[in-house]
Motif scaffolding. Structure first.
Motif, mmCIF file in Angstrom:
data_model
loop_
_atom_site.group_PDB
_atom_site.id
_atom_site.type_symbol
_atom_site.label_atom_id
_atom_site.label_comp_id
_atom_site.label_asym_id
_atom_site.label_seq_id
_atom_site.Cartn_x
_atom_site.Cartn_y
_atom_site.Cartn_z
ATOM 1 N N PHE A 394 28.543 -11.872 66.435
ATOM 2 C CA PHE A 394 29.763 -11.211 66.901
ATOM 3 C C PHE A 394 30.976 -11.744 66.128
ATOM 4 O O PHE A 394 30.962 -12.854 65.606
ATOM 5 C CB PHE A 394 29.968 -11.447 68.409
ATOM 6 N N SER A 395 32.035 -10.939 66.071
ATOM 7 C CA SER A 395 33.273 -11.360 65.433
ATOM 8 C C SER A 395 33.843 -12.582 66.163
ATOM 9 O O SER A 395 33.759 -12.666 67.391
ATOM 10 C CB SER A 395 34.290 -10.217 65.471
ATOM 11 N N ALA A 396 34.402 -13.523 65.384
ATOM 12 C CA ALA A 396 35.003 -14.712 65.999
ATOM 13 C C ALA A 396 36.383 -14.347 66.540
ATOM 14 O O ALA A 396 37.414 -14.728 65.995
ATOM 15 C CB ALA A 396 35.071 -15.855 65.002
ATOM 16 N N ASP A 397 36.394 -13.561 67.596
ATOM 17 C CA ASP A 397 37.601 -13.158 68.321
ATOM 18 C C ASP A 397 37.607 -13.990 69.590
ATOM 19 O O ASP A 397 36.943 -13.652 70.569
ATOM 20 C CB ASP A 397 37.558 -11.668 68.657
ATOM 21 N N ILE A 398 38.352 -15.076 69.565
ATOM 22 C CA ILE A 398 38.195 -16.130 70.564
ATOM 23 C C ILE A 398 39.546 -16.548 71.112
ATOM 24 O O ILE A 398 40.506 -16.721 70.360
ATOM 25 C CB ILE A 398 37.487 -17.343 69.898
ATOM 26 N N ILE A 399 39.616 -16.714 72.443
ATOM 27 C CA ILE A 399 40.839 -17.241 73.044
ATOM 28 C C ILE A 399 40.477 -18.428 73.948
ATOM 29 O O ILE A 399 39.308 -18.605 74.292
ATOM 30 C CB ILE A 399 41.631 -16.175 73.846
ATOM 31 N N ALA A 400 41.475 -19.213 74.314
ATOM 32 C CA ALA A 400 41.238 -20.339 75.212
ATOM 33 C C ALA A 400 42.395 -20.468 76.195
ATOM 34 O O ALA A 400 43.554 -20.229 75.839
ATOM 35 C CB ALA A 400 41.081 -21.622 74.408
#
Ligand SMILES: [Zn+2]
Length: 426
Positions: A394-400
């Motif tokens: 998957f695309s590294a579309d990441i939030i925290a």
């Protein structure tokens, strides 16, 4: 002439080489306090996410050191998939001064859009669907964020929306010769011309076909909020879009307009204000998803009684207010699937996540709200094998964020870290 031709060929060949040259395979390791890989799963506890070339390679339990070009420490935070907003207008800012359309060039929309793309990404939105804009503005912005020239989300762009002559989405409110001058070229009358405009939009670069199926709240024309396109026109648009592999989205407020667009085969109804039982039945039977855009009303309501809007528009805002307050509840009672979209641009960009609380207020659980803005929205885009979840490939579309959005989804109003396609947004 020949020399120029040769230079052009040489230039194109060079551009081709640059585009196809492999990028340096940068690896990034994220140490996470906890990971929610999917809105349907539970937080994992400490884990390490390995990213290469903008894609997730692995997610492994524990935070033992992993070899990577770059280490990112999110060990105090909950890491989850980036959010998806199915309805934005990055190239515009809110305001009632519709006449700016006649004074500002399209290029200005790209400048405004670059500002808003960054704000939107920083708010935790790693993909947005641009639901109508000037000729090539959203397409340019799409390329800018894809190539990393502009910090911002992945953009799925409609380009100019198809409208009836003088309807919502077309120019109106000016003297006739000005209307003509500002014409976007995307109005159509009759099934044949409407199909042709879909093909033209596709040729120009639209990722999705947007139409304004009914009147709109913010247009100067007082022509009501019911169906403006005929059923035959809507069907020609949806069928032509689908034949080109494109999804079709319909702005619709009036119940019969919603019903007609669903029966014509549109994949999503945007707004859906006057949704009633018959319209909901049509949506259910056709698998049409509702994108409620509750923040749109929130935004415009803040300007009521302050001279921001013309009397025609004020009256329409006041009429739809009570209906929007129960929209998500009604849709779910009728068994209609709801997906996340906000109409950013009608309110200030960057406030997108405030929609989460509005959905929750109408009876959705925290988990359902999160799913609507991740896996659910990815499905509407037909991109559920690339975005909306954290998984290898998957695309590294990441939030925290600090806290657990499955326990309280409103913690997403304060996002501490954002990565789009492996690039950290700052
Ligand atoms: Zn909109």
């Amino acid at each position: 002439m020949r020399a120029l031709h040769n230079r052009l060929i040489a230039g194109l060949a060079l551009a081709g080489t640059m585009l196809s040259a492999p990028l340096a395979a940068e690896t990034v390791a994220i140490r996470a306090g906890s990971v929610i890989t999917d809105a349907a799963s539970e937080p994992s506890g400490p884990a390490t996410i390995l990213i290469e070339d903008g894609k997730i390679v692995s997610i492994t339990p524990g935070t033992a050191p992993v070899a990577a070009d770059r280490q990112i420490d999110l060990s105090q935070l909950t890491v989850l998939p980036g959010l998806i907003d199915l309805h934005t207008h990055l190239t515009g800012d809110p305001g009632g001064d519709f006449w700016k359309e006649a004074t500002e060039p399209d290029e200005w929309g790209v400048v405004v859009g670059a500002k808003n793309a960054r704000l939107t990404a920083l708010a935790g939105f790693t993909t947005v669907r641009e639901a109508g804009s000037g000729q090539d503005t959203a397409f340019s912005l799409r390329r800018g964020t894809a190539e990393g020239l502009v910090p911002g989300p992945r953009i799925i762009a409609a380009g100019p929306a198809l409208a009836i002559i003088g309807g919502h989405g077309d120019v109106n409110g000016f003297r006739s010769e000005v209307n003509e001058l500002l014409d976007s070229g995307f109005t159509c009358t009759g099934a044949v011309e409407c199909a042709a405009k879909v093909r033209l939009a596709s040729q120009n670069g639209s990722d999705v076909i947007k139409i304004t199926a009914t009147g709109g709240v913010l247009s100067q024309q007082g022509r009501g909020l019911e169906a403006h396109f005929t059923f035959e026109e809507m069907k020609a648009i949806a069928d032509t879009a689908h034949s080109l592999g494109l999804k079709a989205m319909a702005h619709a407020h009036g119940a019969r307009g919603i019903e007609q667009a669903a029966r014509a085969g549109f994949d999503s109804i945007e707004h859906g204000t006057y949704l009633d039982e018959a319209a909901a039945k049509a949506m259910r039977e056709n698998g049409t998803v509702l994108v409620p855009t509750l923040m749109a009303l929130e935004g415009v309501s803040e300007g009521l009684g302050k001279g921001v809007y013309t009397p025609t528009v004020e009256a329409k805002i006041r009429a739809v207010q009570p209906l929007m307050a129960t929209l998500v509840k009604r849709a779910r009672q009728y068994g209609v699937t709801v997906a996340f979209g906000t109409d950013a641009g009608v309110y200030q960009h960057g406030r997108n996540a405030e929609e989460l609380a509005l959905m929750k207020k109408q009876g959705m659980t925290d988990r359902e709200v999160l799913a609507s803005a991740t896996t659910g929205a990815a499905k509407v885009l037909g991109m559920d094998s690339q975005i909306g979840r954290l998984a290898p490939g998957f695309s590294a579309d990441i939030i925290a964020v600090d806290g657990n959005p499955l326990a309280d989804v409103t913690v997403l109003e304060d996002v501490d870290f954002v990565m789009v396609r492996g690039r950290v947004i700052e």
